[in-house]
Enzyme design. Structure first.
Site, PDB file in Angstrom:
ATOM      1  N   GLY A  12       0.825  -1.203   0.000  1.00  0.00           N
ATOM      2  CA  GLY A  12       0.000   0.000   0.000  1.00  0.00           C
ATOM      3  C   GLY A  12       0.852   1.243   0.000  1.00  0.00           C
TER       4      GLY A  12
ATOM      5  N   GLN B  18       3.152   9.937   1.588  1.00  0.00           N
ATOM      6  CA  GLN B  18       4.409   9.281   1.223  1.00  0.00           C
ATOM      7  C   GLN B  18       4.944   9.753  -0.122  1.00  0.00           C
ATOM      8  OE1 GLN B  18       2.790   5.115   2.192  1.00  0.00           O
ATOM      9  NE2 GLN B  18       4.949   4.949   2.697  1.00  0.00           N
TER      10      GLN B  18
ATOM     11  N   CYS C 290       7.324  -0.735   5.677  1.00  0.00           N
ATOM     12  CA  CYS C 290       6.799   0.513   5.101  1.00  0.00           C
ATOM     13  C   CYS C 290       7.778   1.033   4.063  1.00  0.00           C
ATOM     14  CB  CYS C 290       6.614   1.541   6.212  1.00  0.00           C
ATOM     15  SG  CYS C 290       5.970   3.121   5.644  1.00  0.00           S
ATOM     16  N   LEU C 291       7.260   1.473   2.924  1.00  0.00           N
ATOM     17  CA  LEU C 291       8.127   1.998   1.861  1.00  0.00           C
ATOM     18  C   LEU C 291       8.853   3.273   2.303  1.00  0.00           C
ATOM     19  CD1 LEU C 291       5.860   1.457  -1.289  1.00  0.00           C
ATOM     20  CD2 LEU C 291       7.762   0.035  -0.503  1.00  0.00           C
TER      21      LEU C 291
ATOM     22  N   HIS D  72      -2.586   0.300   8.467  1.00  0.00           N
ATOM     23  CA  HIS D  72      -1.258   0.902   8.288  1.00  0.00           C
ATOM     24  C   HIS D  72      -1.352   2.156   7.417  1.00  0.00           C
ATOM     25  CE1 HIS D  72       3.239   0.552   7.440  1.00  0.00           C
ATOM     26  NE2 HIS D  72       2.829   1.411   6.529  1.00  0.00           N
ATOM     27  N   GLU D  73      -2.052   2.050   6.299  1.00  0.00           N
ATOM     28  CA  GLU D  73      -2.144   3.196   5.375  1.00  0.00           C
ATOM     29  C   GLU D  73      -2.954   4.338   5.987  1.00  0.00           C
ATOM     30  OE1 GLU D  73      -0.053   3.208   3.128  1.00  0.00           O
ATOM     31  OE2 GLU D  73       0.344   1.063   3.141  1.00  0.00           O
TER      32      GLU D  73
ATOM     33  N   HIS E 238      -1.012   6.613   8.213  1.00  0.00           N
ATOM     34  CA  HIS E 238      -0.195   7.614   7.500  1.00  0.00           C
ATOM     35  C   HIS E 238      -0.950   8.934   7.339  1.00  0.00           C
ATOM     36  CE1 HIS E 238       3.529   5.683   6.188  1.00  0.00           C
ATOM     37  NE2 HIS E 238       2.864   4.602   5.796  1.00  0.00           N
TER      38      HIS E 238
HETATM   39 CO    CO Z   1       3.753   2.824   5.311  1.00  0.00          CO
END
Ligand code: CO
Length: 150
Positions: A46, A51, A88-89, A130-131, A134
């Site tokens: 995701g 981000q 996480c990216l 998780h998303e 953010h």
């Molecule tokens: Co993340």
């Protein structure tokens, strides 16, 4: 369509609260298309708009259940608990153990502004939680009980 740069932990943009989307316009479509290219290229589960440096309540999720775009998403119900590994990216080279709800019910809008309700469980529910974090400036590393270098 284009791949956007993924902001890394330490950048203030990841710590801000995102604003709701009000205009379902070409800019939103461009953002969503670019987020799809980016999450596919980076092989993430995701990606959230902050981000890629955009403070709007937009996330994409790419899991076994499918590829989803969630605009102005809100968890309206949750049930149970699961504890497992997450990455996480925006936090490269690490993963951590985080507890999340086992099931969530999500209200959201699609790119045309139409409202929907969706139920998710297991890893899909984890990715959604998780998303959505953010969008409020929260990273999984804030919640992890254990973090390891990959
Ligand atoms: Co993340």
């Amino acid at each position: 369509m284009a791949i956007r740069n993924v902001v890394q932990v330490g950048d203030d943009v990841l710590r801000k609260k995102c604003f709701p989307v009000e205009e379902f316009d070409e800019n939103l479509c461009k953002l969503l298309d670019d987020m799809k290219d980016t999450v596919k290229k980076e092989e993430g589960a995701g990606l959230a708009a902050p981000q890629v440096g955009v403070l709007r309540r937009v996330v994409v999720v790419d899991v076994e259940d499918g590829y989803f775009e969630f605009i102005n998403p809100v968890i309206v119900a949750q049930k149970g608990e699961q504890t497992g590994w997450e990455g996480c990216l925006s936090v490269r080279g690490k993963s951590g153990i985080v507890s999340r709800p086992m099931k969530v019910k999500l209200s959201y809008q699609d790119r045309t502004g139409e409202k929907h309700l969706l139920q998710a469980k297991g890893f899909f529910a984890r990715a959604i939680c998780h998303e959505l974090d953010h969008l409020d400036g929260v990273l999984y590393i804030d919640k992890a009980t254990h973090i390891e270098q990959n």
